[in-house]
Every structure is written in C-alpha cells, then in structure tokens.
Motif scaffolding. Sequence first.
Motif, PDB file in Angstrom:
ATOM      1  N   UNK A 100      30.204 -35.215  14.994  1.00  0.00           N
ATOM      2  CA  UNK A 100      29.481 -36.343  14.143  1.00  0.00           C
ATOM      3  C   UNK A 100      28.158 -36.413  14.781  1.00  0.00           C
ATOM      4  N   UNK A 127      32.399 -27.830  22.874  1.00  0.00           N
ATOM      5  CA  UNK A 127      33.926 -27.733  22.362  1.00  0.00           C
ATOM      6  C   UNK A 127      34.962 -27.651  23.449  1.00  0.00           C
ATOM      7  N   UNK A 128      34.489 -27.579  24.526  1.00  0.00           N
ATOM      8  CA  UNK A 128      35.483 -27.372  25.592  1.00  0.00           C
ATOM      9  C   UNK A 128      36.155 -28.606  26.062  1.00  0.00           C
ATOM     10  N   UNK A 129      35.105 -29.589  26.215  1.00  0.00           N
ATOM     11  CA  UNK A 129      35.668 -30.804  26.846  1.00  0.00           C
ATOM     12  C   UNK A 129      35.965 -31.777  25.863  1.00  0.00           C
ATOM     13  N   UNK A 130      35.478 -31.653  24.641  1.00  0.00           N
ATOM     14  CA  UNK A 130      35.958 -32.823  23.623  1.00  0.00           C
ATOM     15  C   UNK A 130      36.418 -32.080  22.404  1.00  0.00           C
ATOM     16  N   UNK A 131      37.650 -32.240  21.985  1.00  0.00           N
ATOM     17  CA  UNK A 131      37.885 -31.490  20.915  1.00  0.00           C
ATOM     18  C   UNK A 131      39.118 -32.268  19.991  1.00  0.00           C
ATOM     19  N   UNK A 132      39.398 -31.956  18.977  1.00  0.00           N
ATOM     20  CA  UNK A 132      38.918 -30.801  18.344  1.00  0.00           C
ATOM     21  C   UNK A 132      37.319 -30.816  18.147  1.00  0.00           C
ATOM     22  N   UNK A 133      36.857 -29.580  17.864  1.00  0.00           N
ATOM     23  CA  UNK A 133      35.374 -29.349  17.906  1.00  0.00           C
ATOM     24  C   UNK A 133      34.930 -30.253  16.611  1.00  0.00           C
ATOM     25  N   UNK A 134      35.555 -30.328  15.696  1.00  0.00           N
ATOM     26  CA  UNK A 134      34.935 -31.009  14.313  1.00  0.00           C
ATOM     27  C   UNK A 134      34.658 -32.664  14.597  1.00  0.00           C
ATOM     28  N   UNK A 135      35.780 -33.115  15.259  1.00  0.00           N
ATOM     29  CA  UNK A 135      35.678 -34.579  15.513  1.00  0.00           C
ATOM     30  C   UNK A 135      34.604 -34.937  16.587  1.00  0.00           C
TER      31      UNK A 135
END
Lengths: 326, 364
Positions: free
Chosen positions: A16, A5-13
């Motif tokens: 996958x 979650x820190x580096x690529x967000x938003x977490x939900x996206x």
Amino acid sequence: MAVNTIDSEPPELSAYRGVRRIDHTPHIFNNQPARYYLMWLLLPAILLLAAISLYPFVWLIYMSLHEVQLAPGKSDLWAGIDNFTRLFSDKSFARGWVTLFKYSALCLSVEITLGVLVAVILNNSRLEKLFITIFLMPMMMAPVVAGFLYMFLYNGTFGWYFWLLRSLGVLDGGSILGNKTWAMAGVVATDVWQWTPLIALITLAGLKRVPQEQLEANMVDGAGPLRNFFSVALPNLYPFLLIAILLRFMDNFRFIDTILIMTGGGPANATKILPTYLFDVSFKFFELGRGAAIAFTLLLLTILLGLALTKIFEDPTRKIKTSGTE
Amino acid sequence: MATVTITDVWKYYGKTMAVKDLNIDVRDNEFLCLLGPSGCGKSSTLRMIAGLEFISSGDIYFGDVRVNDVPPKDRDIAMVFENYALYPHKTVFENLANPLKFQKMNRADITERVEWAAEMLQISELLQRKPVELSGGQKQRTAIGRAIVREPKVFLFDEPIAHLDAKLRSHMRGELKHLQRRLETTTIYVTHDQLEGMTMADRIAVMHEGVLQQLGTPGDIYNHPVNEFVAGFVGEPPMNFLDCRIERVGDSVSLVNDNIKLVLGGDQVRRLEEKSAAGEVRLGIRPDDLSVEMGRDHGFAIDAKIFVTEPLGGDMLVDAELGKDRVTVKRKIAEMGQPGEPCGISLNIEKLHVFDRESGEAIF
C-alpha cells in the motif's frame, strides 16, 4: 517494492502506498525515572559475595606471587612469576593435567550416555516419580561417604564388587584400587554412580520441554522412534545437556574427596588428577605459593573451557529458546 | 489421491468421550472441513486420521486399506500443525527437505522439489533462514511447504491459520484454496472458524460434543441447518432465535409471541404437519433476512426499539429490542439512530427456520 516481500508479507499487503509514519520518538519514552534504590537493595548481596569470593581470590593471586612462609613472625618473600615458570618444568604438574582430562572425559562420556538413556526410558513411564526418588539418593550422599562406600565395595577381602569381578573371571588377581588401569575405572565408576542421576534428572526436565508437535510432525514426515529422537528430541535437549556438562566438568575439576579417600592419587599416580596434586603440594608439602599458582591455572582453564563449551552449544540454544515461545 | 473413510469411530481419553460414533466419507480430491467449537472432537478426529492417536473403536480406511494399525510414518500423509511445528535447529530448506530425506530421495531431486514448493509459496528467498528469523506468515508458509513437497495421499490441516492476524488470514484462505485445487489432493481441514469452512471447503462436517451434526456443502449447511446448533454456529453475525408458539385459526397457521405474529405459507404449514409440530417452537432468522426502518412511521409489521447500531463501513448492524428479545439486523448503511429510538422490523418469511424447542431439531 520487490525487496519488501521477504520481510513483510504477503507482498500485496505491504505494498500500500501513502502510509503515514512518524519518524521521531517523543522524549517522554526515554526519560525513565532512574531506579537508584535498586543499587542499595543489591549492595548487601554484592558485599557478601565480595567477602566470600573476591577476597580469597585476591589472596590466591597474592600467594601465587610469593614464597609463603608458615613460621610465625616471618614475612612472605616476593617471588614474582617464579611459581608459574617452575610449573613448566614440573612433570607431575603436566601429568596431573593429562590424568584430569582423561578422568573427566571418561566420567562425562559415560554419565551423559547413561543419563540420557535413563531419562528416555523413564520419561512418561508410570514409575517415573518412584525411580527419580530412588535415583536421587546417591546424589544426596557426601562425596567422602561415596568414596568410603566404594572403597569397601572394592576391598580385596570383603568387597562385593571385588568378589563379583573375581567370580566373573574379569579380574585376575591383586586388588581393584591397587591396579593402575582398574583404579582409574574404579574412581570413574564411583563418580558415574553418584552423578549419572543428576544428568538423568536434568535431561528428564529437558525431555518434558521438547515440543510434542515437532515430534509428531517428524513422525508424519516419516521418522521412526529412533530417528525422531536423534533429529528432533536431541537438538532440543542441547541447552539442558550444556548445563549438565558444565556442572559436571567443573565438579570434576574441583572435587577431590572421593579420589583422596579411595586412592589418594595412586597407584603410581594413576589417579593423581591435578586437584589431588594441588592438594599434595599445598597441604602435604606446604608449598602454599606454588599451590596457589597451580590453583590459578586450574581456575583459568576451568573458565576458558566453560566459555568454550557455551560457545559450542550457543547457536542451537539461542534458537531453540526463542522459537519455542511462539 | 485417495478417499478417506471413517466408520463408526469412537475416541475415549480415559473415561472422557471425545468422538462418538463418527461416520464420514471423504471423497477423492475433496476439500473437507471439520468445523466446530473447541472440544468438539474435530482435532481428535484429525489426529486419528494422522495416526497420532489410537482409535478406541471403529475403523479408518485410506482407499480400501484399513489404516488403524499403520504408524503415521507409513500412512503417506502430510500434516500442517496449529503451531507450525517447524524444527528450530534446521533451516527452511532443511525443514522442507525433511520428509523427502525419509523417502531416501537423492540430493538433486530433493533440491528440485524443495525449490518448486518454495517458489509456489513465495518463500524462495527464505530457504537459508532458521525458523526464528521468520514472521508468523512465513513460518506458516514453511509449514505448508513441508506438507506439499511430497505428493501425499492426504493433506491434514489442524487450524493452520488460526494464529495469523485477520488480514493475513483472509489472504491465506484464498491461497490455501487455490493450492488445494492446483495440487488436487484430498484435504481434511480442521477449524473453529466457520468463515474458513464456508469459504474454502467443498463440504463441511459440523461437529459438536463429539457428535457429527451435519455433513454437507457450505450452501446446505447455511441454508438448511439440521438443528439449532448448526444454525447458530454457521453465519456471521449469528442467526437470531425467538421463542414462539404455533397458533391455528381456521386454515391459517401462524407463529406468535408477545411481539410478533407471522402467518406461514402453504409449504411451511405442510412441513409443520409432516413433523406433527405443535405448541412451542423456536424461530430462527438470519440478520440478512430481516429489514429495519428507523423512526415511528416505518410502515413495517413489527414495532421495535433500537438497542445499538454498529456501522461496518458499507453495511451496518442494528440490534433491536422486541419486548424482552433482541435481534440483529444487517442492512446497507443509513442513518444511525440512537439507542431507545423506535424502529420497525420486517422478516422475509420465506427464509424462516423453525426448530423444535425441546430437541433443537430443525422442522424447516
């Protein structure tokens, strides 16, 4: 998943599953055709540079290790590191350094303060262009000429500044350049007069690059004009101030024209900065070997100080440069 | 907690007029969207509210207080800028703490507020980083965080998510709306993206060339646009427009051009009469209110030819040629059809819009 979650967000996206990835790079991307012809294009410039700067440098080292003979037909005597070891016991050498640092620190602090102040006042004013043109004039002057100009201005018989200072009661008697304290102030003032405009010019260019949005955001956050300058504009100016300081301190370490003209290092060595002492040793006493040794220490310290300065300013510089582009 | 009242506000840049005679009442806790194409005066309006631009004439009130001459720092507003405007030499924490420091809050309280905001925006892990080390979405969250750490009277957003990629943008739309409802703070949001306005705002103010065109709820704006500009600007894909003339035969009134003849209902005829419209008009119909059937035997009233079909996954768009005109139809996905093939079109006459051909004003 939580780590992501820190580096690529938003977490939900980023969550996958089953994303296809290719883990090796095809070789075609690594095989850039070697551009050897670039070397040939650069060669003339490299050779020229070597001729005009590398050759004298090698000679400098050669001279510093020899007792250089001036009389025709006599060959130089090998001295080893004698020229260097003798510097340790040379009081004038040490005093030269102290005076140089005093001189450079005075010049730099006054020039930076004044230069930034002038730039801030000039920035976005209607007369900006006119004043820049006027300010550029002293800078265009040869340092020797500036030296002569100020020598006349300080002259005890007809100098304007001398008259002014006497009339104001600041100066008791004697002459400006003949007094130990006043002489230092006098040469510093000349340098300040000639080079503050350069600092102002560089700072002005920097001020144009301070992101307007950051200033506005800070205003909305609650900053007044003064706070806004110190907390947003100034940090954004660091890279520009670094260039200005580097340029000026290196000039202070090698320009001797004005001092040589105005005081020749006097009175009582009060303005004898190391480069003037170097000039005396080499071209008055003609001890070229010792002179070369002094010159070498001067060069070495200039490089070290330059690196140190870059280091000090480095962090903010990098970050400002990269973040401004997005 | 505040209302924002904009009365008779004009803005000139030199001789260029950016905002003309603007009147908007922003209600307490309302999410108002200033919507319009670039150069429509929406950002100038926002900047005047923020105090970053002088007001050429007119007044802006926060509650009962006239703020024309109040500097930005004393307006108690928080603003999120298009390019985030983070301070590059400060960490995320220091960026968020900046407005609180100016309020002379003590250290412990600052830390508490910053951590609260960071938690809300899911950037707690990033507090010690510098802006360069953040992705676009993280920067944007930090910028929002800097706005919400204090409790300002008004939030101002200047296209805050315009630079994010499409997916993140749609995600942030939901988050921003949620945030605004939770914080219950009057919000003015500038955007050129009609989708952002439609999805987030309580009311939308559509602006064009410095003039407020229409102020209303998203439903109002979509279903009852006041003129051709608003009708064409809001809605995706945009509304279809066809030149028509009004024809009266006995009691029946219809809109006619070379390819279509639409008999209007009683309500619509009455409104035409009220506005004493006659002769040339412009018909507007949204792609959703058209139906299309492929093939020669379509059974629809209007014959057309397929120009191109665009599948959208679940739906499809059909661009069809009606003589010289072209219309876009949106329908559930079906057989694609090839360019040039015949098709039939029908309109939902209830959903028709008619505009004056000269002024562009809506007749209905």
